[in-house]
Design a protein around this motif. Structure first.
Motif, PDB file in Angstrom:
ATOM      1  N   ARG A   6      -3.993  -0.153   8.906  1.00 30.44           N
ATOM      2  CA  ARG A   6      -4.084  -1.578   9.252  1.00 30.44           C
ATOM      3  C   ARG A   6      -2.898  -2.378   8.717  1.00 30.44           C
ATOM      4  NH1 ARG A   6      -6.396  -6.396   7.273  1.00 30.44           N
ATOM      5  NH2 ARG A   6      -7.181  -7.742   8.942  1.00 30.44           N
ATOM      6  N   ASP A   7      -2.338  -1.970   7.558  1.00 31.83           N
ATOM      7  CA  ASP A   7      -1.208  -2.691   6.974  1.00 31.83           C
ATOM      8  C   ASP A   7       0.127  -1.993   7.210  1.00 31.83           C
ATOM      9  OD1 ASP A   7      -2.846  -4.679   6.035  1.00 31.83           O
ATOM     10  OD2 ASP A   7      -3.132  -3.754   4.073  1.00 31.83           O
ATOM     11  N   THR A   8       0.120  -0.934   7.998  1.00 26.97           N
ATOM     12  CA  THR A   8       1.357  -0.185   8.232  1.00 26.97           C
ATOM     13  C   THR A   8       2.412  -1.076   8.874  1.00 26.97           C
ATOM     14  OG1 THR A   8       0.326   1.989   8.373  1.00 26.97           O
ATOM     15  CG2 THR A   8       2.372   1.676   9.598  1.00 26.97           C
ATOM     16  N   ASP A  29      -1.007 -10.463  12.492  1.00 26.20           N
ATOM     17  CA  ASP A  29      -0.749  -9.047  12.188  1.00 26.20           C
ATOM     18  C   ASP A  29       0.672  -8.854  11.688  1.00 26.20           C
ATOM     19  OD1 ASP A  29      -3.284  -8.305  12.949  1.00 26.20           O
ATOM     20  OD2 ASP A  29      -2.718  -7.815  15.005  1.00 26.20           O
ATOM     21  N   ARG A  56       1.058 -10.110   8.081  1.00 26.21           N
ATOM     22  CA  ARG A  56       0.373  -9.239   7.119  1.00 26.21           C
ATOM     23  C   ARG A  56       1.131  -7.932   6.923  1.00 26.21           C
ATOM     24  NH1 ARG A  56      -3.584  -8.130   9.919  1.00 26.21           N
ATOM     25  NH2 ARG A  56      -3.166  -5.933  10.349  1.00 26.21           N
ATOM     26  N   ARG A  57       1.537  -7.316   8.015  1.00 26.68           N
ATOM     27  CA  ARG A  57       2.241  -6.032   7.903  1.00 26.68           C
ATOM     28  C   ARG A  57       3.611  -6.208   7.249  1.00 26.68           C
ATOM     29  NH1 ARG A  57      -0.474  -2.204  11.064  1.00 26.68           N
ATOM     30  NH2 ARG A  57      -1.796  -3.043  12.719  1.00 26.68           N
ATOM     31  N   ALA A  70       3.352  -6.372   3.648  1.00 28.86           N
ATOM     32  CA  ALA A  70       2.963  -5.090   3.036  1.00 28.86           C
ATOM     33  C   ALA A  70       3.997  -3.995   3.250  1.00 28.86           C
ATOM     34  CB  ALA A  70       1.616  -4.640   3.620  1.00 28.86           C
ATOM     35  N   ARG A  71       5.179  -4.337   3.740  1.00 33.89           N
ATOM     36  CA  ARG A  71       6.144  -3.301   4.141  1.00 33.89           C
ATOM     37  C   ARG A  71       6.626  -2.450   2.975  1.00 33.89           C
ATOM     38  NH1 ARG A  71       8.717  -8.067   3.642  1.00 33.89           N
ATOM     39  NH2 ARG A  71      10.836  -8.177   2.801  1.00 33.89           N
ATOM     40  N   TYR A 116      -1.463 -11.734   0.287  1.00 32.63           N
ATOM     41  CA  TYR A 116      -2.696 -11.022   0.627  1.00 32.63           C
ATOM     42  C   TYR A 116      -3.771 -11.956   1.167  1.00 32.63           C
ATOM     43  CZ  TYR A 116      -0.184  -7.896  -2.466  1.00 32.63           C
ATOM     44  OH  TYR A 116       0.798  -7.148  -3.051  1.00 32.63           O
ATOM     45  N   SER A 163       3.137  -0.089   2.065  1.00 31.53           N
ATOM     46  CA  SER A 163       2.378   0.683   3.054  1.00 31.53           C
ATOM     47  C   SER A 163       3.148   1.938   3.469  1.00 31.53           C
ATOM     48  CB  SER A 163       2.086  -0.180   4.283  1.00 31.53           C
ATOM     49  OG  SER A 163       3.289  -0.600   4.894  1.00 31.53           O
ATOM     50  N   GLU A 171      -5.149 -14.534   4.251  1.00 36.43           N
ATOM     51  CA  GLU A 171      -5.017 -14.900   5.652  1.00 36.43           C
ATOM     52  C   GLU A 171      -4.753 -16.400   5.724  1.00 36.43           C
ATOM     53  OE1 GLU A 171      -7.438 -14.555   9.903  1.00 36.43           O
ATOM     54  OE2 GLU A 171      -8.228 -13.627   8.089  1.00 36.43           O
TER      55      GLU A 171
END
Length: 735
Positions: free
Chosen positions: A627-629, A592, A595-596, A599-600, A373, A603, A375
């Motif tokens: 945003r996290d999709t 991006d 991050r995504r 979160a898979r 989580y 999300s 950056e």
């Protein structure tokens, strides 16, 4: 500051502790001098490198990553090797271009070398200040002999060049001095580099000729050049001088220090050890530094506070531990303290440098998993980390606070850096794992982190490593075309990923265009010959250009002429697509994606069908509520579908599913359950669900659906990021 003294504050001290001797290729003579910067880096003149290599002195041509023999003549015997990592070519003084023969002065002419190993402990960086007219400065021959010093005065200085005049007694600046530091004893600092001398013209000597005039580059111009090529020393290093102290923080440190080190003998012992670690002179008359002076040092000298804490922590009781925790908390309010002591920092860099050379992807993988989580710094968002980028990555990780998980008894949280180290250790295994865990355990104990907190993070790391190790056979394919290639023929490169993260490339004629059937046979042979083949379904990730996302790669049949059963790639493997070219056109695409991808599992998927009017609305959703999709199903007519697909990839969506065969009205058979594989359910099961659907669809002509799946695993390298295996180990197949 009276009890602690910097080496430069001693009138008898000089810069020979940082002086470097650059040897000729045959080690027979001294090519010139240099100066230690920081870390493993050395600074010298480009023309000294040319001289060492036997090239024309002022040649501007970059010799590449050559290795030179260097030594620290005043402090350590024996030669060491250093690699050229930054090159500022000699150039004409007032314009770009080569230096003409016979020129008396020029510009540029700098080279940065990097040692293969840490310098010996006596070697330390010098303090740097700007040069100014009137300074009395001293230079040394590269051999470092004490008698070789040459004393000169800065007669004129324009901010770029300083002209240096010497007395007609003692040594003069001559060959072999170039690249060495110009040391100002009055300032206790180096103010520039020796460049050359201005000699009298040939023929009979005249009293009007210049005698003993030399010149050097000012530190201000050297610094500007190093910044331009990205080789400037870290401004936070000790060589850059002291950090301004916050008086309020310093005053708050006095109380805990009185409790911890109120007894003078104890304070003197710990302060002497601290001074030695920082490279400072300390008194040996039996006195102890005033507590106020010690507090000032802890606020201004880099890593002074954790270094003192390292010597204090083992002998503290609970009351002392509370005071040390208070000191460390105050240290976080300063710019100097840092997380690690000097010894801890040096030890970690040595371990990570070695591991990074073996596996450049180790730290980025560990950081991504340990801090999902956060950056991450730019250096850790790439798939590979260069050894020279390790210190910068560690410095950034040091600045991040502890993790957000609960800790017992209000003890400190485990710092982010230690969590990353634990994940790197779990991924490494063996002796290297034990060494990293031992290091992490010592630092955690010194910080007062509860053993159970460290143990819980260590268990998390072990579970992650176990999960990532069981990924099965993975094959990477890269397809490309040349303009004159026949239709439906593609250039193909294939790699098989090994369990250790290296890639074995197949020995194929990479320049020959091939049909889809030929490529499918090659992929089947590579995957079938991999270790563990047959135990699970192999993943085949195919990297394609943006205009090739429609290719029916999953339908390419690799069955041999004598086989009874058809063998489309999409039936036998988890056939997925990758298209990094689109993502790389986005400034934030790499971040991006990470991050995504992280979160898979949590999300929610997004369905991009007729309810999304155009790409503008899709972008808005992916920037806000989604945003996290990590999963998007794209539906609609071909033109609109292609446009939405490309925007998904540009914004780092790692998993995109669509029907390649859908016509103008969209998919006749929806990809959502119960007819299609859909995006809901456990994410990691999606490639297998798509494979099952393909088996049924290929067998039933009434099912026109042809699902295509982009699967951009952020932990799986792309072809141009691969760490290749030793070719001597052989490959599985040759065609």
């Amino acid at each position: 500051m009276g009890w602690f003294k910097a080496p430069g504050a001693d009138p008898s001290a000089d810069a020979r502790g940082a002086l470097v001797r650059v040897l000729s290729a045959d080690r027979a003579h001294t090519a010139g001098a240099g100066v230690y910067l920081a870390g493993r880096r050395l600074l010298t003149c480009a023309h000294v490198v040319n001289a060492a290599l036997g090239l024309r002195m002022l040649s501007p041509r970059d010799p590449g990553a050559v290795t030179l023999d260097v030594s620290f003549p005043a402090l350590a015997a024996g030669a060491r090797q250093a690699r050229l990592v930054a090159w500022v070519p000699p150039r004409a003084a007032h314009h770009q271009g080569p230096v003409a023969d016979g020129s008396l002065e020029w510009g540029g002419d700098l080279a940065v070398l990097e040692l293969d190993e840490e310098p010996p402990p006596p070697v330390g960086p010098v303090r740097w200040l700007d040069m100014r007219a009137g300074q009395l400065v001293r230079a040394w021959y590269g051999g470092g002999q004490p008698f070789s010093y040459a004393d000169v005065q800065v007669g004129s200085c324009d901010g770029r060049i300083g002209y240096l005049d010497g007395q007609l007694s003692g040594a003069a600046v001559d060959d072999g001095y170039s690249g060495g530091p110009l040391w100002s004893p009055a300032d206790g600092a180096a103010v520039g580099l020796v460049m050359g001398r201005i000699t009298a013209p040939g023929g009979a000597f005249d009293t009007q000729h210049t005698v003993r005039r030399s010149w050097g580059l000012t530190w201000q111009s050297v610094r500007q050049e190093l910044v331009r090529v990205g080789a400037a020393p870290d401004p936070g290093a000790r060589a850059g001088g002291a950090v301004e102290a916050d008086d309020s923080v310093r005053d708050m440190m006095v109380g805990p220090l009185h409790i911890l080190l109120g007894e003078p003998t104890l304070r003197a012992a710990h302060s002497t050890a601290l001074g030695a670690a920082l490279g400072l002179h300390t008194r040996a008359d039996g006195t102890a530094p005033p507590v106020e002076e010690l507090a000032h040092l802890l606020c201004t000298a880099e890593r002074a506070l954790p270094t003192l804490a390292e010597s204090l922590a083992p002998s503290l009781d609970s009351r002392g531990r509370a005071q040390l925790d208070r000191l460390l908390a105050l240290g976080r309010l300063t710019d100097a303290a840092g997380l690690l002591s000097i010894a801890e920092h040096r030890g970690l860099l040595a371990k990570l440098d070695h591991l990074t050379r073996q596996d450049p992807g180790l730290l980025p993988r560990a950081a991504t998993a340990a801090l999902p989580y956060v950056e991450l710094p730019r250096s850790l968002t790439a798939a590979r980390l260069a050894p020279e980028d390790v210190p910068g990555a560690v410095r950034e990780l040091e600045e991040w606070p502890g993790d957000g998980s609960p800790v017992p008894e209000e003890t400190p949280r485990l710092p982010a850096l230690l969590r990353v180290v634990e994940y790197a250790a779990a991924e490494t295994g063996g002796i290297a794992c034990q060494a990293l865990q031992d290091w992490s355990g010592r630092v955690a104990a010194r910080l007062g982190v509860h053993a159970s907190a460290l143990g819980e993070r260590r268990a998390d790391a072990a579970r992650w490593s176990d999960r990532s190790a069981g990924t099965g056979v993975r094959v990477l394919v890269e397809l490309s075309r040349h303009p004159k290639d026949p239709a439906d023929h593609y250039r193909c490169s294939v790699w098989r990923m090994r369990a250790d993260g290296t890639a074995a490339r197949t020995a194929v004629e990479a320049e020959r265009p091939r049909t889809g059937r030929e490529i499918a046979r090659l992929v089947r042979e590579v995957a079938g010959g991999a270790e563990g083949a047959g135990q699970s379904v192999a993943l085949v990730a195919v990297s394609v250009a943006p205009d090739a996302l429609h290719l029916p790669v999953d339908e390419w049949d690799g069955a041999g002429p004598d086989e009874y059963v058809p063998a489309p790639l999409g039936e036998d493997f988890h056939l997925v697509l990758r298209c990094p070219q689109i993502r790389r056109r986005s400034r934030t695409g790499a971040g991006d994606l990470k991050r995504r991808w992280s979160a898979r599992h949590r999300s929610e998927p997004l369905i991009a069908d007729h309810r999304i009017s155009d790409e503008t609305e899709l972008v808005a959703l992916l920037k806000t509520t989604h945003r996290d999709t990590a999963r998007v199903l794209v539906d609609g007519p071909p033109g609109r579908r292609t446009q939405l697909l490309r925007f998904c990839l540009a914004m780092g969506v790692p998993i995109v599913l669509w029907d390649r065969a859908a016509g103008e009205g969209g998919g006749a058979v929806p990809l959502d359950p119960p007819h299609g594989p859909g995006l809901h359910g456990p994410v990691d099961e999606l490639p297998e669900k798509v494979r099952h659907f393909r088996v049924r669809a290929y067998m039933d002509p009434r099912v026109p659906v042809r699902p295509a799946l982009v699967w951009e695993d952020a932990e799986l390298p792309l072809p141009d990021e691969l760490q290749l295996a030793d070719p001597s180990e052989g490959t599985d197949h040759a065609i």
